[in-house]
Design a protein around this motif. Structure first.
Motif, short mmCIF file in Angstrom:
data_model
loop_
_atom_site.label_atom_id
_atom_site.label_comp_id
_atom_site.label_asym_id
_atom_site.label_seq_id
_atom_site.Cartn_x
_atom_site.Cartn_y
_atom_site.Cartn_z
N VAL A 197 15.04 44.06 99.38
CA VAL A 197 16.01 44.69 100.28
C VAL A 197 15.96 44.02 101.65
CG1 VAL A 197 16.78 46.85 101.31
CG2 VAL A 197 15.72 46.85 99.03
N VAL A 198 17.11 43.59 102.12
CA VAL A 198 17.26 42.94 103.41
C VAL A 198 17.86 43.94 104.39
CG1 VAL A 198 18.44 41.11 104.67
CG2 VAL A 198 17.54 40.68 102.37
N SER A 199 17.24 44.09 105.55
CA SER A 199 17.80 44.97 106.58
C SER A 199 17.53 44.36 107.94
CB SER A 199 17.19 46.38 106.49
OG SER A 199 15.79 46.33 106.71
N ALA A 200 18.07 45.00 108.98
CA ALA A 200 17.90 44.50 110.35
C ALA A 200 17.44 45.64 111.23
CB ALA A 200 19.21 43.93 110.88
N LEU A 201 16.53 45.33 112.16
CA LEU A 201 16.15 46.30 113.16
C LEU A 201 17.25 46.43 114.20
CD1 LEU A 201 12.40 45.38 113.67
CD2 LEU A 201 13.37 47.19 112.25
N ASN A 202 17.32 47.59 114.83
CA ASN A 202 18.26 47.83 115.94
C ASN A 202 19.72 47.75 115.51
OD1 ASN A 202 15.99 47.91 117.69
ND2 ASN A 202 16.02 45.65 117.79
N ALA A 203 19.99 48.05 114.23
CA ALA A 203 21.37 48.12 113.73
C ALA A 203 22.15 46.84 113.97
CB ALA A 203 22.10 49.30 114.37
N GLU A 204 21.47 45.69 113.88
CA GLU A 204 22.13 44.40 114.11
C GLU A 204 22.76 43.89 112.82
OE1 GLU A 204 19.24 42.47 117.48
OE2 GLU A 204 18.49 42.66 115.44
N VAL A 205 23.70 42.96 112.94
CA VAL A 205 24.38 42.37 111.79
C VAL A 205 24.44 40.87 111.98
CG1 VAL A 205 25.76 44.42 111.28
CG2 VAL A 205 26.65 42.69 112.86
N GLY A 206 24.74 40.14 110.90
CA GLY A 206 24.87 38.70 110.98
C GLY A 206 24.38 38.01 109.73
N GLU A 207 24.42 36.69 109.75
CA GLU A 207 24.00 35.90 108.61
C GLU A 207 22.48 35.83 108.51
OE1 GLU A 207 25.78 32.08 108.94
OE2 GLU A 207 27.80 32.80 108.44
N TYR A 208 21.99 35.67 107.28
CA TYR A 208 20.55 35.55 107.03
C TYR A 208 20.32 34.61 105.86
CZ TYR A 208 21.35 38.80 103.15
OH TYR A 208 21.81 39.38 102.00
N ARG A 209 19.08 34.18 105.69
CA ARG A 209 18.67 33.33 104.57
C ARG A 209 17.49 33.99 103.87
NH1 ARG A 209 19.94 30.65 108.84
NH2 ARG A 209 17.81 30.72 109.67
N LEU A 210 17.57 34.13 102.56
CA LEU A 210 16.52 34.75 101.76
C LEU A 210 16.02 33.74 100.74
CD1 LEU A 210 14.97 37.40 101.03
CD2 LEU A 210 16.80 37.85 99.37
N ARG A 211 14.71 33.53 100.68
CA ARG A 211 14.13 32.56 99.76
C ARG A 211 12.92 33.17 99.05
NH1 ARG A 211 11.86 26.75 101.71
NH2 ARG A 211 10.69 28.13 103.10
N VAL A 212 12.83 32.96 97.75
CA VAL A 212 11.70 33.42 96.93
C VAL A 212 11.05 32.21 96.29
CG1 VAL A 212 10.95 34.85 95.00
CG2 VAL A 212 12.81 35.64 96.48
N ARG A 213 9.72 32.08 96.49
CA ARG A 213 8.98 30.95 95.93
C ARG A 213 7.78 31.45 95.17
NH1 ARG A 213 7.04 28.10 100.89
NH2 ARG A 213 7.21 30.18 101.77
N SER A 214 7.33 30.68 94.18
CA SER A 214 6.14 31.03 93.41
C SER A 214 4.89 30.81 94.28
CB SER A 214 6.03 30.17 92.15
OG SER A 214 7.13 30.42 91.29
N GLY A 215 3.89 31.68 94.07
CA GLY A 215 2.64 31.57 94.81
C GLY A 215 2.70 32.31 96.12
N CYS A 216 1.52 32.69 96.64
CA CYS A 216 1.44 33.45 97.88
C CYS A 216 1.07 32.56 99.05
CB CYS A 216 0.40 34.57 97.76
SG CYS A 216 1.05 36.02 96.91
N ARG A 217 1.83 32.66 100.11
CA ARG A 217 1.53 31.97 101.37
C ARG A 217 1.63 33.01 102.47
NH1 ARG A 217 4.56 28.82 98.09
NH2 ARG A 217 4.04 26.63 97.86
N THR A 218 0.51 33.30 103.13
CA THR A 218 0.53 34.34 104.15
C THR A 218 1.20 33.90 105.42
OG1 THR A 218 -1.65 33.64 104.90
CG2 THR A 218 -1.57 35.40 103.28
#
Length: 498
Positions: free
Chosen positions: A83-104
């Motif tokens: 789920v993608v959301s924004a703080l402070n009720a902001e709007v606009g474009e975003y980029r979502l990426r999912v990769r294998s393995g954990c990187r902190t």
């Protein structure tokens, strides 16, 4: 708000999920089967895995490890929602990426892991004793691996000092870490300790989040061993910003600190000084003891500890020392400079140390409780030779059970399993049933040849039921455990189907 489906096929998979935006402060969370239960078991009252600023700047990044099916009854393939959301009720474009393995933490290019070295944090200043040093976290500066602000201070120390170091703030939740080149002694619950033991843990960092009596402020207590320059690293929990204060105070009588961290060598020097009084045990003996509040105190934890002299040890021969208790969860430590090898095992009501000596003579076996405030009766056993490699869980009661009868029992925090043996003949059809009004029962039946059958809720509701045809003559063992909450009354029955 927008939701994306993430289909997980492999139960062992791990993912790094990055959410970035140039126009708003993104907030990321993952929901799906088993997550709420997993978080509750970890002490978090939440339904989602979340992250605000774990990426660069205000961007979000999290490591998602799907709940394991054996623990949380999740069937794979499974669908999760990102789920993608924004703080402070902001709007606009975003980029979502999912990769294998954990990187902190992800570098600005978005591909490689970034290792975070506390020694590399730029030094703000040197801390003066007895003066509240003022610092401030802002939205720009040095950031730690969790995406929060961090500052480093130099603390020169002399050997033999007992110090209390505090970090306080009225504007965010502070987190304090003290770093040493030589390292500090630290002990995991249930460990068997030894100067050369495999289970001894030495860390170069000592951290605190919420100090005793300080609400959300932090305190670290130290006993210094030599002249050195420590780094006092100030950071914030959940990436808060604002002003903070650091104070280093001398605490020679332990008024501020109920316990302190110290080096391994100093800790074992103090353990070796503990008096055995008249307590001793020879190889081949079993003795009864009582751990009480009036006993000597552990140099680090301040909890009761008893020293026993283990006599007649032969050079280079293995010795096994075990402690058993129904009253508390025990630990067993061996304090001696002459220990060549040391291994340890523990369970809820039993702890075992196995070691070899460089010379003949005696050593100190130290009996204590794993949890604060626990005391009570125990049995100490010393034998020549090494015991079994696997410590079978003895936290159970085992008696004979006849077919056609029902028994009642109770599970406690120490006795987390109850078991009975039963003689059965090949071809018999037996029905095992366990139930409780106080906890979710789990039933297990083991038998000759490694047979193992288990059931959780086959008896309806949270009760358990196993029906089986006995494959061969012999002795079988039926055990009752709890799923989740581990205490309460239960009943168990075994009947033969005619």
């Amino acid at each position: 708000m927008a939701a994306w489906s993430l289909f997980v096929v492999d139960e062992e998979a791990e993912f790094t999920i990055d959410l970035t935006s140039d126009v708003f402060d993104p907030y990321l969370y993952v929901v799906g089967p088993g997550i709420a239960t997993m978080l509750r078991n970890r002490g978090a009252d939440d339904y989602a895995v979340t992250n605000d600023d774990g990426g660069e700047g205000l961007n979000s990044a999290l490591c998602f490890e799907p709940p394991r099916p054996a623990e949380y009854l999740v069937e794979y393939p499974a669908e999760y929602r990102v789920v993608v959301s924004a703080l402070n009720a902001e709007v606009g474009e975003y980029r979502l990426r999912v990769r294998s393995g954990c990187r902190t933490r992800v570098d600005p290019e978005g591909n490689e892991d970034v290792t975070f070295d506390l020694w590399a944090v730029p030094v703000t200043d040197t801390i003066r004793r007895g003066v509240i040093e003022q610092g401030e976290f802002r939205s720009i500066g040095t950031w730690d691996e969790a995406g929060g602000p961090v500052e480093s201070w130099v603390l020169p120390v002399m050997g033999g000092e007992r110090l209390a170091i505090e970090m306080r703030s009225a504007e965010f939740h502070p987190h304090l870490t003290v770093v040493s080149r030589s390292g500090f002694y630290a002990r995991e619950a249930g460990d068997v300790l030894g100067r050369e033991g495999r289970n001894m843990r030495v860390t170069r960092e000592v951290s605190n989040n919420d100090g005793d009596g300080l609400a959300w402020d932090s305190r670290v207590c130290l006993v210094t061993e030599a002249s050195e320059e420590y780094r006092v690293v100030a950071s914030s929990y959940r990436r808060g910003v604002g002003r903070y204060g650091l104070l280093v105070a001398e605490d020679p009588d332990g008024t501020l600190c109920g316990q302190a961290n110290m080096s391994t060598d100093r800790y074992f020097e103090l353990l070796e000084e503990l008096p055995t009084e008249t307590r001793s045990i020879r190889l081949g003996e079993s003795v009864e003891g009582v751990l009480g509040l009036g006993d000597a105190k552990d140099p680090v934890s301040g909890d009761p500890i008893q020293a026993w002299a283990v006599d007649r040890i032969v050079e280079d021969e293995w010795v096994t020392v075990e402690v058993n208790s129904d009253a508390f969860t025990p630990t067993i430590d061996i304090a001696s400079d002459d220990v060549e090898e040391l291994t340890g095992q523990s369970s809820l009501c039993r702890a075992r140390a196995q070691f070899r000596m460089r010379g003949s003579g005696s050593v100190k076996a130290l009996v204590s409780a794993q949890s604060e405030g626990e005391v009570g009766a125990f049995t100490l056993v010393a034998t020549q030779g090494a015991g079994a490699e696997v410590l079978l869980d003895p936290c159970e009661t085992t008696d004979g059970l006849e077919i056609g009868y029902e028994v009642e029992g109770r599970l406690t925090a120490v006795r987390d399993k109850a078991a009975w043996t039963i003689a059965a003949a090949a071809g018999d059809t037996l029905i095992f049933q366990a139930g409780s009004e106080e906890f979710d029962t789990r039933l297990e039946v083991t038998g000759p040849g490694g047979l193992l059958i288990g059931d959780d809720d086959g008896g309806g509701g949270t009760n358990s039921r196993i029906e089986m045809v006995i494959p061969r003559d012999g002795e079988y063992r039926v055990a009752v455990r709890a799923y989740g909450v581990t205490t309460g009354l239960f009943h168990l029955s075994v009947i033969r189907r005619r």
